[in-house]
Design a protein around this motif. Sequence first.
Motif, PDB file in Angstrom:
ATOM      1  N   LYS A   1       0.831  -1.193   0.000  1.00 24.89           N
ATOM      2  CA  LYS A   1       0.000   0.000   0.000  1.00 24.89           C
ATOM      3  C   LYS A   1       0.868   1.245   0.000  1.00 24.89           C
ATOM      4  O   LYS A   1       1.869   1.315   0.685  1.00 24.89           O
ATOM      5  CB  LYS A   1      -0.907  -0.001   1.240  1.00 24.89           C
ATOM      6  N   ARG A   2       0.472   2.212  -0.786  1.00 25.19           N
ATOM      7  CA  ARG A   2       1.187   3.485  -0.851  1.00 25.19           C
ATOM      8  C   ARG A   2       0.175   4.604  -0.704  1.00 25.19           C
ATOM      9  O   ARG A   2      -0.979   4.477  -1.090  1.00 25.19           O
ATOM     10  CB  ARG A   2       1.955   3.616  -2.157  1.00 25.19           C
ATOM     11  N   GLY A   3       0.640   5.715  -0.136  1.00 29.89           N
ATOM     12  CA  GLY A   3      -0.244   6.845   0.048  1.00 29.89           C
ATOM     13  C   GLY A   3      -0.512   7.574  -1.253  1.00 29.89           C
ATOM     14  O   GLY A   3       0.017   7.249  -2.311  1.00 29.89           O
ATOM     15  N   THR A   4      -1.333   8.599  -1.174  1.00 27.23           N
ATOM     16  CA  THR A   4      -1.632   9.426  -2.344  1.00 27.23           C
ATOM     17  C   THR A   4      -0.559  10.496  -2.497  1.00 27.23           C
ATOM     18  O   THR A   4       0.044  10.925  -1.518  1.00 27.23           O
ATOM     19  CB  THR A   4      -3.005  10.098  -2.197  1.00 27.23           C
ATOM     20  N   PRO A   5      -0.294  10.945  -3.737  1.00 28.69           N
ATOM     21  CA  PRO A   5       0.696  12.002  -3.936  1.00 28.69           C
ATOM     22  C   PRO A   5       0.268  13.290  -3.243  1.00 28.69           C
ATOM     23  O   PRO A   5      -0.920  13.526  -3.019  1.00 28.69           O
ATOM     24  CB  PRO A   5       0.725  12.175  -5.461  1.00 28.69           C
ATOM     25  N   ASP A   6       1.233  14.109  -2.907  1.00 27.48           N
ATOM     26  CA  ASP A   6       0.945  15.390  -2.282  1.00 27.48           C
ATOM     27  C   ASP A   6       0.138  16.254  -3.257  1.00 27.48           C
ATOM     28  O   ASP A   6       0.641  16.639  -4.321  1.00 27.48           O
ATOM     29  CB  ASP A   6       2.252  16.087  -1.904  1.00 27.48           C
ATOM     30  N   PHE A   7      -1.108  16.543  -2.893  1.00 28.50           N
ATOM     31  CA  PHE A   7      -2.020  17.236  -3.803  1.00 28.50           C
ATOM     32  C   PHE A   7      -1.534  18.639  -4.131  1.00 28.50           C
ATOM     33  O   PHE A   7      -1.574  19.075  -5.286  1.00 28.50           O
ATOM     34  CB  PHE A   7      -3.423  17.273  -3.189  1.00 28.50           C
ATOM     35  N   GLN A   8      -1.073  19.361  -3.129  1.00 28.16           N
ATOM     36  CA  GLN A   8      -0.615  20.729  -3.361  1.00 28.16           C
ATOM     37  C   GLN A   8       0.553  20.769  -4.341  1.00 28.16           C
ATOM     38  O   GLN A   8       0.598  21.608  -5.255  1.00 28.16           O
ATOM     39  CB  GLN A   8      -0.195  21.376  -2.035  1.00 28.16           C
ATOM     40  N   LEU A   9       1.506  19.861  -4.163  1.00 33.70           N
ATOM     41  CA  LEU A   9       2.678  19.840  -5.030  1.00 33.70           C
ATOM     42  C   LEU A   9       2.295  19.489  -6.464  1.00 33.70           C
ATOM     43  O   LEU A   9       2.828  20.061  -7.417  1.00 33.70           O
ATOM     44  CB  LEU A   9       3.695  18.832  -4.486  1.00 33.70           C
ATOM     45  N   LEU A  10       1.364  18.566  -6.621  1.00 38.55           N
ATOM     46  CA  LEU A  10       0.905  18.181  -7.953  1.00 38.55           C
ATOM     47  C   LEU A  10       0.208  19.345  -8.646  1.00 38.55           C
ATOM     48  O   LEU A  10       0.488  19.647  -9.821  1.00 38.55           O
ATOM     49  CB  LEU A  10      -0.046  16.983  -7.842  1.00 38.55           C
ATOM     50  N   VAL A  11      -0.676  20.013  -7.933  1.00 39.93           N
ATOM     51  CA  VAL A  11      -1.406  21.140  -8.519  1.00 39.93           C
ATOM     52  C   VAL A  11      -0.464  22.286  -8.865  1.00 39.93           C
ATOM     53  O   VAL A  11      -0.565  22.895  -9.934  1.00 39.93           O
ATOM     54  CB  VAL A  11      -2.519  21.609  -7.561  1.00 39.93           C
ATOM     55  N   LEU A  12       0.473  22.585  -7.981  1.00 38.84           N
ATOM     56  CA  LEU A  12       1.422  23.662  -8.238  1.00 38.84           C
ATOM     57  C   LEU A  12       2.282  23.379  -9.461  1.00 38.84           C
ATOM     58  O   LEU A  12       2.578  24.280 -10.252  1.00 38.84           O
ATOM     59  CB  LEU A  12       2.307  23.881  -7.014  1.00 38.84           C
ATOM     60  N   THR A  13       2.684  22.132  -9.631  1.00 40.74           N
ATOM     61  CA  THR A  13       3.471  21.758 -10.811  1.00 40.74           C
ATOM     62  C   THR A  13       2.690  22.008 -12.091  1.00 40.74           C
ATOM     63  O   THR A  13       3.205  22.601 -13.056  1.00 40.74           O
ATOM     64  CB  THR A  13       3.880  20.278 -10.734  1.00 40.74           C
ATOM     65  N   LEU A  14       1.441  21.552 -12.115  1.00 40.10           N
ATOM     66  CA  LEU A  14       0.612  21.737 -13.307  1.00 40.10           C
ATOM     67  C   LEU A  14       0.307  23.221 -13.551  1.00 40.10           C
ATOM     68  O   LEU A  14       0.241  23.664 -14.705  1.00 40.10           O
ATOM     69  CB  LEU A  14      -0.686  20.939 -13.156  1.00 40.10           C
TER      70      LEU A  14
END
Length: 431
Positions: free
Chosen positions: A21-34
Amino acid sequence: MRRTNGNNDTRKQAEQPNEAKRGTPDFQLLVLTLLLVGFGLVMVFSSSSSIAVINSDFHNDSMYFVKKQLLFAIGGVICMFITMNIPFQKYKKLFVPAFILVVIILLLMPFIGSLRNGSRSWLILGPISIQPTEFAKITIILYLAALITKKGERFRDLRTGYIPVTMIVGFVAGLIMLQPDFGSCLILVATSGLIIFAGGANLKHILASLVLLAIGAGLVLGAKALIDGLHSSGAADSIASGYKAGRFQAYINPFQDPKGYGWNLLQSLTAIGHGGITGTGFGQSIQKLHYLPNPYNDFIFSVIGEEFGFIGTLLFLIVYVYFIWRGLLVSLRCQDTFGTLVGVGIMGLIAIQAFVNIGGVTRTIPITGVTLPFISYGGSSLLVMMASMGIVLSISRASVMIQKREVTKSVVVREDEVNGRRRRYGRYETR
């Protein structure tokens, strides 16, 4: 007794590591990248449309550069999601063949590379141009992180730990200087130094190696200049040498040759000054109209400053700094040393390259001709940066999973303590 056994079973399950099991990616970092990539596409259009529409080499298409950058952005998103879904521990093995390939290509670049802006740092493959130094940056990050993690406490030893690591960095930096690409070499060395420092190296060793590196770079440049002087290959090499020297002359005094070496820097400063407090408005830059060289690439920050002014530029920098801070925070939360060093290295690379680009166009440091990560036009840079962010997001997935386990364990232990008190209180009442 049944409740007690149930709580113990739950606590054992919470304490057992679950690698599947792995956690979800950091949402803030993903959005900021995009968001940064999207803003970069918008600025590439604004800064390049007026140049492309009147140039037959670009098919008189105002969307020429945007279309190409969009293709690389789509490819970058795909690479980011692929690397994001690969457990970051696997990069300890994947970097070895990549490192060997990059070193071989860098060895050949002075002979097969295409000359642009005084450097043979471009590899032309049909309609596509690739800059191998961009791939060398992420490869050296993975290499250093894996080697430092493997050495552990031995890394602090000068002979068996520190010297072997720095020799590899110096070797790769020397290959890049032979092109010569001073900007990429500076960024690679600075990023490597950050990883080495984060890995726990002795500060005295780092300072000594910086002195040796400066001496080594001087010897490489001197040897290359001597070879070029003895075996001159024509006007191209003379222009390349003059181009490099002119950048330093422009930094010292751009007004000494305002129509020559100082032209680029003066036009950049004019653009930023023209923006004032609020800017001229999106698409209303004047300096991009054949005054500012490469406004969609090296000098795209100058266009941002002119069109959005001080307020817009400050907002952009705040978002950019928060993006870097968020990536560093995610990396430092990782309990795996390799993951922490890779994350710090990648975010440090982005921060250092952004500083070199912005510092050059604002005359904080000499112009070195590097892209502004995620913003400037450049396929190789965008692909590598987005793939690298995928690795950081993979690290964030492990960090989130560890935090969830810690929270679960604390809740289970607290519940067990409460139930234990209730049982003791119940026994007291029955007596």
